[in-house]
Design a protein around this motif. Sequence first.
Motif, PDB file in Angstrom:
ATOM      1  N   PRO A   1       0.842  -1.198   0.000  1.00 60.75           N
ATOM      2  CA  PRO A   1       0.000   0.000   0.000  1.00 60.75           C
ATOM      3  C   PRO A   1       0.882   1.255   0.000  1.00 60.75           C
ATOM      4  N   GLN A   2       0.371   2.339  -0.540  1.00 63.56           N
ATOM      5  CA  GLN A   2       1.181   3.545  -0.746  1.00 63.56           C
ATOM      6  C   GLN A   2       1.858   4.039   0.535  1.00 63.56           C
ATOM      7  N   ARG A   3       1.128   4.149   1.620  1.00 63.59           N
ATOM      8  CA  ARG A   3       1.735   4.677   2.857  1.00 63.59           C
ATOM      9  C   ARG A   3       2.798   3.742   3.412  1.00 63.59           C
ATOM     10  N   VAL A   4       2.563   2.449   3.303  1.00 63.77           N
ATOM     11  CA  VAL A   4       3.545   1.467   3.775  1.00 63.77           C
ATOM     12  C   VAL A   4       4.820   1.614   2.949  1.00 63.77           C
ATOM     13  N   ARG A   5       4.663   1.743   1.642  1.00 61.21           N
ATOM     14  CA  ARG A   5       5.815   1.911   0.741  1.00 61.21           C
ATOM     15  C   ARG A   5       6.577   3.191   1.080  1.00 61.21           C
ATOM     16  N   GLU A   6       5.836   4.284   1.273  1.00 61.24           N
ATOM     17  CA  GLU A   6       6.492   5.563   1.586  1.00 61.24           C
ATOM     18  C   GLU A   6       7.256   5.474   2.901  1.00 61.24           C
ATOM     19  N   ALA A   7       6.647   4.880   3.926  1.00 64.14           N
ATOM     20  CA  ALA A   7       7.314   4.757   5.216  1.00 64.14           C
ATOM     21  C   ALA A   7       8.574   3.901   5.083  1.00 64.14           C
ATOM     22  N   PHE A   8       8.476   2.818   4.350  1.00 63.35           N
ATOM     23  CA  PHE A   8       9.620   1.920   4.164  1.00 63.35           C
ATOM     24  C   PHE A   8      10.768   2.633   3.449  1.00 63.35           C
ATOM     25  N   ILE A   9      10.449   3.349   2.392  1.00 61.61           N
ATOM     26  CA  ILE A   9      11.486   4.054   1.637  1.00 61.61           C
ATOM     27  C   ILE A   9      12.123   5.147   2.484  1.00 61.61           C
ATOM     28  N   LEU A  10      11.299   5.893   3.196  1.00 62.09           N
ATOM     29  CA  LEU A  10      11.845   6.955   4.054  1.00 62.09           C
ATOM     30  C   LEU A  10      12.756   6.379   5.134  1.00 62.09           C
ATOM     31  N   ALA A  11      12.383   5.248   5.706  1.00 67.72           N
ATOM     32  CA  ALA A  11      13.189   4.651   6.777  1.00 67.72           C
ATOM     33  C   ALA A  11      14.439   3.963   6.229  1.00 67.72           C
ATOM     34  N   GLN A  12      14.272   3.143   5.197  1.00 63.80           N
ATOM     35  CA  GLN A  12      15.375   2.316   4.725  1.00 63.80           C
ATOM     36  C   GLN A  12      16.338   3.028   3.784  1.00 63.80           C
ATOM     37  N   LEU A  13      15.806   3.828   2.879  1.00 63.51           N
ATOM     38  CA  LEU A  13      16.688   4.484   1.906  1.00 63.51           C
ATOM     39  C   LEU A  13      17.184   5.845   2.377  1.00 63.51           C
ATOM     40  N   HIS A  14      16.336   6.545   3.109  1.00 58.68           N
ATOM     41  CA  HIS A  14      16.712   7.894   3.538  1.00 58.68           C
ATOM     42  C   HIS A  14      17.142   7.947   5.000  1.00 58.68           C
ATOM     43  N   GLY A  15      17.006   6.827   5.716  1.00 54.08           N
ATOM     44  CA  GLY A  15      17.448   6.758   7.106  1.00 54.08           C
ATOM     45  C   GLY A  15      16.705   7.692   8.043  1.00 54.08           C
ATOM     46  N   ARG A  16      15.486   8.009   7.708  1.00 50.46           N
ATOM     47  CA  ARG A  16      14.713   8.941   8.529  1.00 50.46           C
ATOM     48  C   ARG A  16      14.191   8.247   9.784  1.00 50.46           C
ATOM     49  N   PRO A  17      14.187   8.932  10.925  1.00 48.74           N
ATOM     50  CA  PRO A  17      13.636   8.352  12.152  1.00 48.74           C
ATOM     51  C   PRO A  17      12.094   8.308  12.092  1.00 48.74           C
ATOM     52  N   TYR A  18      11.520   7.437  12.923  1.00 53.12           N
ATOM     53  CA  TYR A  18      10.071   7.249  12.928  1.00 53.12           C
ATOM     54  C   TYR A  18       9.320   8.562  13.111  1.00 53.12           C
ATOM     55  N   ARG A  19       9.840   9.400  13.973  1.00 61.51           N
ATOM     56  CA  ARG A  19       9.157  10.668  14.273  1.00 61.51           C
ATOM     57  C   ARG A  19       9.013  11.535  13.017  1.00 61.51           C
ATOM     58  N   GLU A  20      10.099  11.659  12.249  1.00 59.12           N
ATOM     59  CA  GLU A  20      10.045  12.453  11.014  1.00 59.12           C
ATOM     60  C   GLU A  20       9.116  11.821   9.987  1.00 59.12           C
TER      61      GLU A  20
END
Length: 177
Positions: A122-141
């Motif tokens: 799903p779109q939000r799951v994909r976005e969260a995964f990419i932000l966390a795994q590829l961009h190293g963003r913390p959960y809060r951001e």
Amino acid sequence: MPSTPTASPAVVHHLYDAHHRWLYELLRRRLNHAWDAADLAHEIFVRVLKRPPQLDGEVQQRSYLATIARGLCIDHWRRRQLEQAWLQALAARPQAVQPSPEQRAIIVETLHEVDAMLGRLPQRVREAFILAQLHGRPYREIAIELGVCERMVKKYLAQALVHCALLEAELDGLLVE
């Protein structure tokens, strides 16, 4: 285990004879490449063999084949974009750290598998995964960017990791469709 229905050879033969040339020309115009068109036309008829349609008349048959062709063209273009991005990133690396042709092929295939896995999320799951795994963003951001709470980000990432585990099992041959 139930068997997958297959089309009778006569039905597929008729469908192939009646529409292969038309389908090939349609794909050749869309892709602007004869070999890719031939490959995709072949793939379409392989799919027809695996999942036989119940179609009446030439219009339904062509519509069915064109629908499969559209999906395969989109997949083809996505794969090409992914390969081009990889080749551009590779070109920026020094020659001494370039992977071998075999490693390149494995990397490209893995990129395609990961892209396909991400496409099923799903779109939000994909976005969260990419932000966390590829961009190293913390959960809060990630939570702020997606407009959800951190707990929801954790759920999204857990869902994505389940898909990653399924992909890994699929690649290892542990899962059978």
